[in-house]
Design a protein around this motif. Structure first.
Motif, PDB file in Angstrom:
ATOM      1  N   LYS A  95       0.892  -0.971   0.231  1.00  0.00           N
ATOM      2  CA  LYS A  95      -0.188   0.008   0.214  1.00  0.00           C
ATOM      3  C   LYS A  95       0.680   1.219   0.295  1.00  0.00           C
ATOM      4  O   LYS A  95       1.793   1.319   0.591  1.00  0.00           O
ATOM      5  CB  LYS A  95      -0.790   0.025   1.242  1.00  0.00           C
ATOM      6  N   THR A  97       1.283   5.479  -0.730  1.00  0.00           N
ATOM      7  CA  THR A  97       1.011   6.697  -1.494  1.00  0.00           C
ATOM      8  C   THR A  97       2.850   7.415  -1.314  1.00  0.00           C
ATOM      9  O   THR A  97       3.259   7.922  -1.228  1.00  0.00           O
ATOM     10  CB  THR A  97       0.697   8.152   0.437  1.00  0.00           C
ATOM     11  N   GLN A 108      -2.320   6.787  -4.976  1.00  0.00           N
ATOM     12  CA  GLN A 108      -1.698   6.147  -4.079  1.00  0.00           C
ATOM     13  C   GLN A 108      -2.934   4.650  -4.519  1.00  0.00           C
ATOM     14  O   GLN A 108      -3.641   4.992  -5.352  1.00  0.00           O
ATOM     15  CB  GLN A 108      -3.116   6.767  -2.614  1.00  0.00           C
ATOM     16  N   THR A 109      -2.239   4.195  -3.231  1.00  0.00           N
ATOM     17  CA  THR A 109      -4.053   2.744  -3.634  1.00  0.00           C
ATOM     18  C   THR A 109      -4.553   3.152  -3.350  1.00  0.00           C
ATOM     19  O   THR A 109      -5.119   4.134  -1.831  1.00  0.00           O
ATOM     20  CB  THR A 109      -2.727   0.925  -2.613  1.00  0.00           C
ATOM     21  N   GLU A 110      -6.035   2.780  -3.240  1.00  0.00           N
ATOM     22  CA  GLU A 110      -6.922   2.648  -2.897  1.00  0.00           C
ATOM     23  C   GLU A 110      -7.002   2.037  -1.129  1.00  0.00           C
ATOM     24  O   GLU A 110      -6.728   1.724  -0.579  1.00  0.00           O
ATOM     25  CB  GLU A 110      -8.222   2.240  -3.761  1.00  0.00           C
ATOM     26  N   THR A 111      -7.922   2.720  -0.669  1.00  0.00           N
ATOM     27  CA  THR A 111      -8.203   2.283   1.182  1.00  0.00           C
ATOM     28  C   THR A 111      -8.074   0.703   1.251  1.00  0.00           C
ATOM     29  O   THR A 111      -7.155   0.631   1.860  1.00  0.00           O
ATOM     30  CB  THR A 111      -9.112   2.931   1.612  1.00  0.00           C
ATOM     31  N   ASP A 112      -8.964   0.136   0.349  1.00  0.00           N
ATOM     32  CA  ASP A 112      -8.890  -1.309   0.962  1.00  0.00           C
ATOM     33  C   ASP A 112      -8.073  -2.211  -0.186  1.00  0.00           C
ATOM     34  O   ASP A 112      -8.581  -2.961  -0.283  1.00  0.00           O
ATOM     35  CB  ASP A 112     -10.349  -1.704   0.902  1.00  0.00           C
ATOM     36  N   LYS A 113      -7.178  -1.637  -0.818  1.00  0.00           N
ATOM     37  CA  LYS A 113      -6.763  -2.408  -1.789  1.00  0.00           C
ATOM     38  C   LYS A 113      -5.208  -2.172  -2.421  1.00  0.00           C
ATOM     39  O   LYS A 113      -5.005  -1.434  -0.661  1.00  0.00           O
ATOM     40  CB  LYS A 113      -6.984  -1.408  -3.247  1.00  0.00           C
ATOM     41  N   THR A 114      -4.376  -3.303  -2.487  1.00  0.00           N
ATOM     42  CA  THR A 114      -3.045  -3.371  -2.611  1.00  0.00           C
ATOM     43  C   THR A 114      -2.526  -3.174  -3.861  1.00  0.00           C
ATOM     44  O   THR A 114      -3.356  -3.619  -5.204  1.00  0.00           O
ATOM     45  CB  THR A 114      -2.444  -4.786  -2.027  1.00  0.00           C
ATOM     46  N   LYS A 164       7.165  -0.669   7.572  1.00  0.00           N
ATOM     47  CA  LYS A 164       6.205   0.309   6.596  1.00  0.00           C
ATOM     48  C   LYS A 164       7.327   1.983   6.325  1.00  0.00           C
ATOM     49  O   LYS A 164       8.342   2.237   7.660  1.00  0.00           O
ATOM     50  CB  LYS A 164       5.361   0.641   7.402  1.00  0.00           C
ATOM     51  N   GLU A 194       4.211   1.291   2.159  1.00  0.00           N
ATOM     52  CA  GLU A 194       3.573  -0.063   3.592  1.00  0.00           C
ATOM     53  C   GLU A 194       4.140  -1.422   2.858  1.00  0.00           C
ATOM     54  O   GLU A 194       3.034  -1.672   2.278  1.00  0.00           O
ATOM     55  CB  GLU A 194       2.247  -0.366   4.526  1.00  0.00           C
TER      56      GLU A 194
END
Length: 199
Positions: A95, A97, A108-114, A164, A194
Motif C-alpha cells: 500500500k 501514497t 496512492q492505493t485505494e483504502t482497501d486495495k493493494t 512501513k 507499507e
C-alpha cells in the motif's frame, strides 16, 4: 569571378551564422544534473526540517527516510544471474501514497486495495537506474548488501513483510527531468510504502 564569389560566400556565411546564433538562443537550458541535485537537496532539507524532524539522512543518495514499522519475518533478498546481468529481484505487495513536496497526492492505493509488482534492477550497468521502478524504491526495498554486491539500501536487511517506510527522495532518484502525469519535471518526491507481502 573570384571577386564576385567572395562577397557572396561571406554573405551566405553571415546568414548561416545568424541562423545558428538565433537557434542557440532559443534553445531550452541544458539540464545540469549536479545543479538540480543541489537544488533538490536544499528543498528536501527544508521540507524535512519543517515536517519530519525525526527523519534520517542517507548521505550516499540524498534520500531522507523514516522507518515507521520494522516489519516481521526474515525475507532473504537475492541477486539473480541472467544471461546478461546480475539482477536484484523482488515481488512485493504494497500500500502506498506518493506526494509532491507541496503536499499534493499524485498517486496512492485505494483504502482497501493493494498493488503488486516485480522490482527488477540491474546491479551492474547504471545501477540503480536500469530498473522496472524508480531508483528511490530500489533503495527503499534493497538491503545494504547482498554478498559482495553493494546495493546501498536504506536498511540493513531490506524491507520485510509488515514494514512501513517513509522516503523523501531527490528527483535524480525519481523521474529526473521528465514530467510524468501530474508530476512536474525535476520534482523531489515523498512516499509512504507499507509492505503487505514480499516474495
Amino acid at each position: 569571378m573570384k571577386k564576385l564569389l567572395s562577397p557572396l560566400f561571406l554573405g551566405i556565411t553571415a546568414i548561416a551564422f545568424l541562423i545558428i546564433s538565433c537557434a542557440k538562443s532559443d534553445d531550452a537550458p541544458i539540464y545540469d544534473a549536479a545543479a538540480q541535485f543541489k537544488t533538490d537537496s536544499v528543498a528536501l532539507k527544508n521540507y524535512v526540517s519543517q515536517k519530519y524532524p525525526d527523519a534520517q539522512y542517507n548521505s550516499e543518495t540524498g534520500i531522507w527516510y523514516e522507518i515507521l514499522a520494522e516489519g516481521t519475518g526474515n525475507y532473504q533478498y537475492k541477486i539473480v544471474d541472467t544471461l546478461n546481468a546480475k539482477v536484484f529481484k523482488v515481488k512485493p505487495t504494497v500500500k502506498y501514497t506518493g506526494r509532491l513536496i507541496n503536499g499534493s497526492i499524485f498517486d496512492q492505493t485505494e483504502t482497501d486495495k493493494t498493488a503488486s509488482f516485480e522490482l527488477l534492477t540491474n546491479t551492474g550497468y547504471n545501477y540503480p537506474f536500469e530498473s522496472t521502478l524508480i531508483p528511490a524504491w530500489t533503495f527503499a526495498f534493497a538491503p545494504k548488501k547482498i554478498g559482495d554486491v553493494d546495493l546501498g539500501g536504506l536498511t540493513e536487511k531490506g524491507l520485510q513483510k509488515g514494514a512501513k517506510i517513509h522516503i523523501m527522495a531527490p528527483s535524480k532518484f525519481c523521474y529526473g527531468n521528465r514530467a510524468v502525469g501530474p508530476i512536474p519535471a525535476n520534482s523531489p518526491l515523498d512516499f509512504v510504502i507499507e509492505v503487505v507481502d514480499i516474495k
